[in-house]
Motif scaffolding. Structure first.
Motif, PDB file in Angstrom:
ATOM      1  N   LYS A  49      82.349  21.738  92.608  1.00 12.07           N
ATOM      2  CA  LYS A  49      82.240  23.409  92.205  1.00 12.07           C
ATOM      3  C   LYS A  49      82.497  23.641  93.465  1.00 12.07           C
ATOM      4  O   LYS A  49      82.653  23.331  94.996  1.00 12.07           O
ATOM      5  CB  LYS A  49      80.655  23.051  92.477  1.00 12.07           C
ATOM      6  CG  LYS A  49      80.299  24.516  92.194  1.00 12.07           C
ATOM      7  CD  LYS A  49      78.376  24.882  92.104  1.00 12.07           C
ATOM      8  CE  LYS A  49      78.877  26.260  92.207  1.00 12.07           C
ATOM      9  NZ  LYS A  49      76.815  26.424  92.447  1.00 12.07           N
ATOM     10  N   ALA A  50      83.060  25.207  93.771  1.00 11.39           N
ATOM     11  CA  ALA A  50      84.279  25.698  94.522  1.00 11.39           C
ATOM     12  C   ALA A  50      83.873  27.373  94.452  1.00 11.39           C
ATOM     13  O   ALA A  50      83.715  27.472  93.107  1.00 11.39           O
ATOM     14  CB  ALA A  50      85.315  25.233  94.373  1.00 11.39           C
ATOM     15  N   GLU A  51      83.070  28.107  95.238  1.00 10.54           N
ATOM     16  CA  GLU A  51      82.890  28.898  95.577  1.00 10.54           C
ATOM     17  C   GLU A  51      83.992  30.077  97.117  1.00 10.54           C
ATOM     18  O   GLU A  51      83.562  29.309  98.080  1.00 10.54           O
ATOM     19  CB  GLU A  51      81.621  28.750  95.428  1.00 10.54           C
ATOM     20  CG  GLU A  51      80.632  28.272  94.793  1.00 10.54           C
ATOM     21  CD  GLU A  51      79.158  28.570  95.340  1.00 10.54           C
ATOM     22  OE1 GLU A  51      78.295  29.757  94.795  1.00 10.54           O
ATOM     23  OE2 GLU A  51      78.628  28.352  95.805  1.00 10.54           O
ATOM     24  N   LEU A  52      84.591  31.023  96.265  1.00 11.71           N
ATOM     25  CA  LEU A  52      84.803  31.403  97.619  1.00 11.71           C
ATOM     26  C   LEU A  52      83.696  32.865  97.804  1.00 11.71           C
ATOM     27  O   LEU A  52      83.723  33.853  97.427  1.00 11.71           O
ATOM     28  CB  LEU A  52      86.388  31.948  96.861  1.00 11.71           C
ATOM     29  CG  LEU A  52      87.210  32.772  97.996  1.00 11.71           C
ATOM     30  CD1 LEU A  52      87.875  31.919  99.306  1.00 11.71           C
ATOM     31  CD2 LEU A  52      88.391  34.010  97.891  1.00 11.71           C
ATOM     32  N   CYS A  53      84.085  33.152  99.484  1.00 16.58           N
ATOM     33  CA  CYS A  53      83.132  33.811 100.110  1.00 16.58           C
ATOM     34  C   CYS A  53      83.428  34.485 101.259  1.00 16.58           C
ATOM     35  O   CYS A  53      84.193  34.422 101.721  1.00 16.58           O
ATOM     36  CB  CYS A  53      81.836  32.524 100.256  1.00 16.58           C
ATOM     37  SG  CYS A  53      80.693  31.775  98.949  1.00 16.58           S
ATOM     38  N   GLN A  54      82.800  36.078 101.424  1.00 18.05           N
ATOM     39  CA  GLN A  54      83.259  36.347 103.164  1.00 18.05           C
ATOM     40  C   GLN A  54      82.388  36.187 103.375  1.00 18.05           C
ATOM     41  O   GLN A  54      81.357  36.344 103.586  1.00 18.05           O
ATOM     42  CB  GLN A  54      83.518  38.160 102.088  1.00 18.05           C
ATOM     43  CG  GLN A  54      84.751  38.760 101.144  1.00 18.05           C
ATOM     44  CD  GLN A  54      84.507  39.882 101.356  1.00 18.05           C
ATOM     45  OE1 GLN A  54      84.140  40.854 100.959  1.00 18.05           O
ATOM     46  NE2 GLN A  54      85.641  40.494 101.753  1.00 18.05           N
ATOM     47  N   GLN A  55      82.844  36.182 104.345  1.00 21.39           N
ATOM     48  CA  GLN A  55      81.926  35.732 105.861  1.00 21.39           C
ATOM     49  C   GLN A  55      82.775  35.934 107.345  1.00 21.39           C
ATOM     50  O   GLN A  55      83.760  35.900 107.213  1.00 21.39           O
ATOM     51  CB  GLN A  55      81.622  34.360 105.785  1.00 21.39           C
ATOM     52  CG  GLN A  55      80.650  34.168 107.001  1.00 21.39           C
ATOM     53  CD  GLN A  55      80.230  32.717 107.424  1.00 21.39           C
ATOM     54  OE1 GLN A  55      80.966  31.868 106.176  1.00 21.39           O
ATOM     55  NE2 GLN A  55      79.288  31.932 107.694  1.00 21.39           N
ATOM     56  N   GLY A  56      81.943  36.835 108.183  1.00 23.05           N
ATOM     57  CA  GLY A  56      82.562  36.739 109.038  1.00 23.05           C
ATOM     58  C   GLY A  56      84.224  37.811 109.213  1.00 23.05           C
ATOM     59  O   GLY A  56      84.636  37.511 110.005  1.00 23.05           O
ATOM     60  N   GLY A  57      83.935  38.251 108.495  1.00 21.30           N
ATOM     61  CA  GLY A  57      85.388  39.430 108.172  1.00 21.30           C
ATOM     62  C   GLY A  57      86.515  37.922 108.021  1.00 21.30           C
ATOM     63  O   GLY A  57      87.679  38.628 107.838  1.00 21.30           O
ATOM     64  N   GLY A  58      86.097  37.176 107.273  1.00 21.30           N
ATOM     65  CA  GLY A  58      87.297  36.139 106.928  1.00 21.30           C
ATOM     66  C   GLY A  58      86.767  36.291 105.498  1.00 21.30           C
ATOM     67  O   GLY A  58      86.448  35.966 104.285  1.00 21.30           O
ATOM     68  N   TYR A  59      87.100  34.326 105.172  1.00 20.58           N
ATOM     69  CA  TYR A  59      86.931  34.053 103.499  1.00 20.58           C
ATOM     70  C   TYR A  59      86.583  32.210 103.893  1.00 20.58           C
ATOM     71  O   TYR A  59      87.156  32.143 104.352  1.00 20.58           O
ATOM     72  CB  TYR A  59      88.033  34.111 102.734  1.00 20.58           C
ATOM     73  CG  TYR A  59      88.143  35.321 102.401  1.00 20.58           C
ATOM     74  CD1 TYR A  59      87.435  36.170 100.976  1.00 20.58           C
ATOM     75  CD2 TYR A  59      89.336  36.060 102.500  1.00 20.58           C
ATOM     76  CE1 TYR A  59      87.571  37.725 100.575  1.00 20.58           C
ATOM     77  CE2 TYR A  59      89.449  37.261 101.534  1.00 20.58           C
ATOM     78  CZ  TYR A  59      89.151  38.053 101.407  1.00 20.58           C
ATOM     79  OH  TYR A  59      88.902  39.076 100.797  1.00 20.58           O
ATOM     80  N   VAL A  60      85.942  32.107 103.116  1.00 22.23           N
ATOM     81  CA  VAL A  60      85.344  30.769 103.191  1.00 22.23           C
ATOM     82  C   VAL A  60      84.973  30.262 101.669  1.00 22.23           C
ATOM     83  O   VAL A  60      85.115  30.859 100.700  1.00 22.23           O
ATOM     84  CB  VAL A  60      83.980  30.363 104.083  1.00 22.23           C
ATOM     85  CG1 VAL A  60      84.520  30.477 105.625  1.00 22.23           C
ATOM     86  CG2 VAL A  60      83.136  30.761 103.758  1.00 22.23           C
ATOM     87  N   TYR A  61      85.343  28.933 101.816  1.00 20.02           N
ATOM     88  CA  TYR A  61      85.845  28.121 100.145  1.00 20.02           C
ATOM     89  C   TYR A  61      83.694  27.071 100.467  1.00 20.02           C
ATOM     90  O   TYR A  61      84.306  26.266 101.340  1.00 20.02           O
ATOM     91  CB  TYR A  61      86.397  27.150  99.544  1.00 20.02           C
ATOM     92  CG  TYR A  61      87.218  28.124  98.991  1.00 20.02           C
ATOM     93  CD1 TYR A  61      87.110  28.172  97.752  1.00 20.02           C
ATOM     94  CD2 TYR A  61      88.988  27.519  99.750  1.00 20.02           C
ATOM     95  CE1 TYR A  61      88.473  29.039  97.088  1.00 20.02           C
ATOM     96  CE2 TYR A  61      89.568  28.920  99.281  1.00 20.02           C
ATOM     97  CZ  TYR A  61      89.778  29.269  97.677  1.00 20.02           C
ATOM     98  OH  TYR A  61      90.822  29.651  96.840  1.00 20.02           O
TER      99      TYR A  61
END
Length: 80
Positions: A49-61
């Protein structure tokens, strides 16, 4: 071949807001976020499973990864 799914977050990394599938596709297509394929090697196992998220002004999976029969959650930098 590993079946990879981007899903809306039910739970997210601290201070992260996960994107819908359409938003994730747009972020990758526009070059703001890396593709899942380009960061898959950092998972260390089979991504289930994978989710793309915005965090701290950037992106993380936020990845659910099967390693030695156990499913663990990993967070991988996806910012360009």
């Amino acid at each position: 071949m590993i079946f990879l799914v981007l899903m809306l977050a039910a739970a997210a990394p601290a201070n992260a807001q996960c994107l819908s599938q359409a938003q994730a596709r747009e972020a990758v297509a526009s070059g703001k976020a890396k593709s899942l394929g380009s960061v898959a090697g950092a998972a260390g196992g089979e991504i289930v499973k994978a989710e793309l998220c915005q965090q701290g002004g950037g992106y993380v999976y936020r990845l659910s990864v099967r390693i030695n029969g156990q499913v663990v959650t990993k967070t991988v930098n996806a910012s360009r």
